[in-house]
Write an enzyme that holds these catalytic residues in place. Structure first.
Site, PDB file in Angstrom:
ATOM      1  N   ASP A 123       4.291   6.813   6.325  1.00 11.28           N
ATOM      2  CA  ASP A 123       3.605   6.131   5.515  1.00 11.28           C
ATOM      3  C   ASP A 123       3.572   4.613   6.080  1.00 11.28           C
ATOM      4  O   ASP A 123       4.201   4.415   7.062  1.00 11.28           O
ATOM      5  CB  ASP A 123       4.373   5.954   4.053  1.00 11.28           C
ATOM      6  CG  ASP A 123       3.516   5.679   3.135  1.00 11.28           C
ATOM      7  OD1 ASP A 123       2.323   5.246   3.254  1.00 11.28           O
ATOM      8  OD2 ASP A 123       3.914   5.663   1.774  1.00 11.28           O
ATOM      9  N   HIS A 132      -5.401  12.464  -0.279  1.00 14.46           N
ATOM     10  CA  HIS A 132      -4.913  11.198  -0.670  1.00 14.46           C
ATOM     11  C   HIS A 132      -5.714  10.230   0.177  1.00 14.46           C
ATOM     12  O   HIS A 132      -6.041   9.184  -0.656  1.00 14.46           O
ATOM     13  CB  HIS A 132      -3.534  11.404  -0.541  1.00 14.46           C
ATOM     14  CG  HIS A 132      -3.052  10.046  -0.881  1.00 14.46           C
ATOM     15  ND1 HIS A 132      -3.159   9.447  -2.581  1.00 14.46           N
ATOM     16  CD2 HIS A 132      -1.976   9.233  -0.492  1.00 14.46           C
ATOM     17  CE1 HIS A 132      -2.339   8.282  -2.363  1.00 14.46           C
ATOM     18  NE2 HIS A 132      -1.840   8.056  -1.094  1.00 14.46           N
TER      19      HIS A 132
HETATM   20  C1  HEM Z   1      -1.905   5.992   2.128  1.00  9.19           C
HETATM   21  C2  HEM Z   1       1.700   8.935   0.396  1.00  9.19           C
HETATM   22  C3  HEM Z   1       1.222   6.628  -3.798  1.00  9.19           C
HETATM   23  C4  HEM Z   1      -2.795   4.422  -2.181  1.00  9.19           C
HETATM   24  C5  HEM Z   1      -0.891   7.105   2.191  1.00  9.19           C
HETATM   25  C6  HEM Z   1      -0.135   7.788   3.167  1.00  9.19           C
HETATM   26  C7  HEM Z   1       0.838   8.535   2.679  1.00  9.19           C
HETATM   27  C8  HEM Z   1       0.530   8.233   1.291  1.00  9.19           C
HETATM   28  C9  HEM Z   1       1.648   9.609   3.468  1.00  9.19           C
HETATM   29  C10 HEM Z   1      -0.794   7.816   4.510  1.00  9.19           C
HETATM   30  C11 HEM Z   1      -0.208   6.454   5.429  1.00  9.19           C
HETATM   31  C12 HEM Z   1      -0.883   5.430   5.445  1.00  9.19           C
HETATM   32  O1  HEM Z   1      -2.062   5.138   5.603  1.00  9.19           O
HETATM   33  O2  HEM Z   1      -0.470   4.415   5.408  1.00  9.19           O
HETATM   34  C13 HEM Z   1       1.829   8.423  -0.855  1.00  9.19           C
HETATM   35  C14 HEM Z   1       3.014   9.093  -1.944  1.00  9.19           C
HETATM   36  C15 HEM Z   1       2.546   8.301  -3.297  1.00  9.19           C
HETATM   37  C16 HEM Z   1       1.522   7.397  -2.908  1.00  9.19           C
HETATM   38  C17 HEM Z   1       3.998  10.243  -1.360  1.00  9.19           C
HETATM   39  C18 HEM Z   1       3.271   8.623  -4.396  1.00  9.19           C
HETATM   40  C19 HEM Z   1       4.729   8.908  -4.239  1.00  9.19           C
HETATM   41  C20 HEM Z   1       0.086   5.883  -3.719  1.00  9.19           C
HETATM   42  C21 HEM Z   1      -0.403   5.195  -4.910  1.00  9.19           C
HETATM   43  C22 HEM Z   1      -1.523   4.503  -4.571  1.00  9.19           C
HETATM   44  C23 HEM Z   1      -1.537   4.773  -3.252  1.00  9.19           C
HETATM   45  C24 HEM Z   1      -0.073   5.412  -6.543  1.00  9.19           C
HETATM   46  C25 HEM Z   1      -2.525   3.662  -5.252  1.00  9.19           C
HETATM   47  C26 HEM Z   1      -3.003   3.942  -6.511  1.00  9.19           C
HETATM   48  C27 HEM Z   1      -2.787   4.300  -1.076  1.00  9.19           C
HETATM   49  C28 HEM Z   1      -3.344   3.636  -0.053  1.00  9.19           C
HETATM   50  C29 HEM Z   1      -3.498   4.124   1.062  1.00  9.19           C
HETATM   51  C30 HEM Z   1      -2.362   5.329   1.162  1.00  9.19           C
HETATM   52  C31 HEM Z   1      -4.706   2.785  -0.570  1.00  9.19           C
HETATM   53  C32 HEM Z   1      -4.152   3.923   2.472  1.00  9.19           C
HETATM   54  C33 HEM Z   1      -5.378   4.697   2.766  1.00  9.19           C
HETATM   55  C34 HEM Z   1      -6.075   4.455   3.985  1.00  9.19           C
HETATM   56  O3  HEM Z   1      -6.363   3.269   4.258  1.00  9.19           O
HETATM   57  O4  HEM Z   1      -6.554   5.173   4.905  1.00  9.19           O
HETATM   58  N1  HEM Z   1      -0.093   7.125   1.019  1.00  9.19           N
HETATM   59  N2  HEM Z   1       1.292   7.656  -1.620  1.00  9.19           N
HETATM   60  N3  HEM Z   1      -0.750   5.675  -2.683  1.00  9.19           N
HETATM   61  N4  HEM Z   1      -2.143   5.426  -0.134  1.00  9.19           N
HETATM   62 FE1  HEM Z   1      -0.561   6.449  -1.083  1.00  9.19          FE
END
Ligand code: HEM
Length: 476
Positions: A194, A328
């Site tokens: 992450d 996601h």
């Molecule tokens: C990216 C997991 C909750 C928004 C990521 C990544 C993972 C991840 C593994 C990829 C790593 C990265 O690009 O930094 C999770 C998990 C969550 C969670 C396990 C809950 C337990 C959320 C929530 C939001 C969110 C609540 C917003 C409503 C984002 C965004 C990215 C991201 C904006 C970057 C996407 C990109 O720029 O490519 N998340 N996330 N995440 N997540 Fe989550």
């Protein structure tokens, strides 16, 4: 809006730059006596970690590593933010111009899709009690070790006269986060790396990595370029913090991957591949869009390459061959899915004002052998999610409600491949969820998903004031 860049000495360090951390605590508090609190706050303000200090801490760590330093440097960070009820408790009556902030997150929980039930016509999310009562503010303390956090927090509590007895202010709930151990360092509890993708902020993050999008300062900081609503002058260089207390059902998630493994591979590889298809990245962080069929750990950890992609391979915008529409990372940052919409369909659409700065940290223990065996969560674990933006309705709230939870997003896809829910965070109060494209060889097939793997147990919206605002408007 002011188009000159912000001074990093004026901005809290968690908002831009970010803290270097292994451990972190969030102490949610209530103010008992506004006058007494304002006086104590005056003593705390000089101790708040600014963005300039956070940047210098990062440089120190780099230097230490360059010199072959083995131990962690003693580094810690301290920030403070206030909710709308906190502003009201302090007698600050100016309207900050943000609807979700003004209403508080509890009121918005149903629309966010949190699970819950309706009692006497009023929706009650399944939140822990602490978040169902007014929280006036949050103190965030981070550090290289548990001991550093405890030391800094103790000093902070003493300075603020924050005590269980109250008088000035008292603690409502304290949540402790920690980076996961060993090779899981930097990975959230489902196992995926992450903290890879955050927008670069113009004139602050001046050497973005390839593929890292630069946003105007006003996307994150109030009162700066591209921040739109009218703001009180003291709001300049503040930012809204969306905090979410998200539990993760890890054994259940892993069991689902095994049960629904993508066919044609070994059971382990099929489960691993399905997991990657749900997230849009392999566990190593390698983006599916760059390596759709197998993991590439070198790519995953290489910041020069691991963000350098858009869903714009020939035909990418119309197929799920490389990455599902609902994955996601594609749902939450649809690189090119909107920018690539042709003029005849009303495009191209910019997503600059949808970008958020994420600063989460995992909480809770590793999965125990018993949980693994029973495929059932018994220990509380998940993500202390937080993100910063200048406008909650455009940022966090929009991403959750209009992207992750919206089955038709991203739009203009083939009619037989309605994207479905973001399988990680998409939610629907108590309904069922599905997505297409999980299996690249059967993209139109719908995969039934459990109601939720990520369970919201609370949250609140806060405002992180600038240092000048803390001195003049908040402290006395
Ligand atoms: C990216 C997991 C909750 C928004 C990521 C990544 C993972 C991840 C593994 C990829 C790593 C990265 O690009 O930094 C999770 C998990 C969550 C969670 C396990 C809950 C337990 C959320 C929530 C939001 C969110 C609540 C917003 C409503 C984002 C965004 C990215 C991201 C904006 C970057 C996407 C990109 O720029 O490519 N998340 N996330 N995440 N997540 Fe989550």
């Amino acid at each position: 809006p002011i188009t000159t860049p912000a001074d990093l000495n004026n901005v809290q360090g968690d908002v831009v730059i970010g803290f270097s951390k292994r451990f972190e605590s969030a102490v949610f508090f209530q103010i008992d006596n506004a006058d007494a609190f304002r006086k104590q706050l005056a003593a705390l303000v000089p101790k708040i970690t600014t963005a300039a200090q956070a940047a210098s801490d990062k440089d120190k760590i780099k230097e230490h590593k360059r010199n072959g330093g083995k131990d962690l440097l003693k580094i810690s960070g301290l920030n403070i933010s206030f909710s709308q009820t906190g502003l009201t408790a302090l007698g600050i009556t100016d309207d900050l111009g943000d609807g979700p902030f003004r209403d508080g997150q509890l009121k918005g929980a149903e629309a966010l899709g949190d699970s819950g039930s309706t009692v006497n016509g009023v929706f009650q999310p399944n939140w822990v009690p602490a978040f169902k009562n007014p929280i006036h503010g949050v103190i965030i303390v981070s550090g290289d070790s548990h001991a550093t956090v405890e030391e800094r927090l103790l000093d902070t509590k003493n300075t603020l006269k924050l005590s269980p007895q109250g008088g000035t202010c008292h603690e409502i709930i304290r949540l402790n986060g920690a980076v996961r151990p060993d090779d899981q360092k930097g990975h959230e509890h489902f196992g995926f790396l992450d903290g890879i993708s955050n927008p670069a902020v113009k004139d602050i993050d001046t050497t973005p990595f390839p593929g890292q999008e630069t946003v105007a300062q006003g996307i994150v900081l109030l009162g700066r370029e591209k921040d739109t609503p009218p703001r009180p002058s003291w709001a300049l260089d503040g930012s809204f913090l969306a905090f979410r207390y998200l539990f993760q059902l890890v054994p259940e998630f892993n069991d689902f991957l095994r049960q629904n493994a993508i066919p044609g591979l070994s059971p382990e590889d099929g489960a691993e591949f399905l997991g990657a298809r749900l997230v849009g990245r392999w566990k190593s962080g390698a983006p599916l869009d760059l390596t759709p069929l197998k993991d590439d750990p070198e790519l995953g950890k290489d910041p020069q390459r691991n963000n350098n992609f858009r869903y714009d391979f020939p035909e990418d915008i119309q197929t799920q061959d490389r990455c599902p529409f609902a994955a996601h990372v594609r749902k939450t940052n649809p690189r090119f899915d909107l920018e690539g919409v042709p003029p005849e369909k009303g495009g191209p659409f910019s997503t600059e004002n949808r970008r958020i700065v994420r600063r989460g940290i995992p909480f809770g223990p590793e999965v125990t052998p018993q949980e693994k065996q029973s495929k059932t969560t018994t220990q509380e674990r998940g993500l202390l999610f937080r993100c910063y933006q200048s406008n909650i309705a455009n940022g966090f709230q929009f991403i959750q409600e209009s992207w992750a939870n919206a089955t038709g997003f991203p739009p203009f896809k083939p009619a037989d491949q309605v994207p479905g829910f973001d399988p990680i965070i998409g939610q629907v109060n108590s309904g069922t969820r599905s997505m297409t494209g999980a299996n690249p060889n059967a993209a139109t097939a719908s995969l039934q998903l459990p109601t939720e793997w990520v369970v919201s147990k609370g949250g609140e919206y806060f405002f992180s004031p600038s240092l000048p605002a803390l001195k003049t408007t908040f402290a006395k």
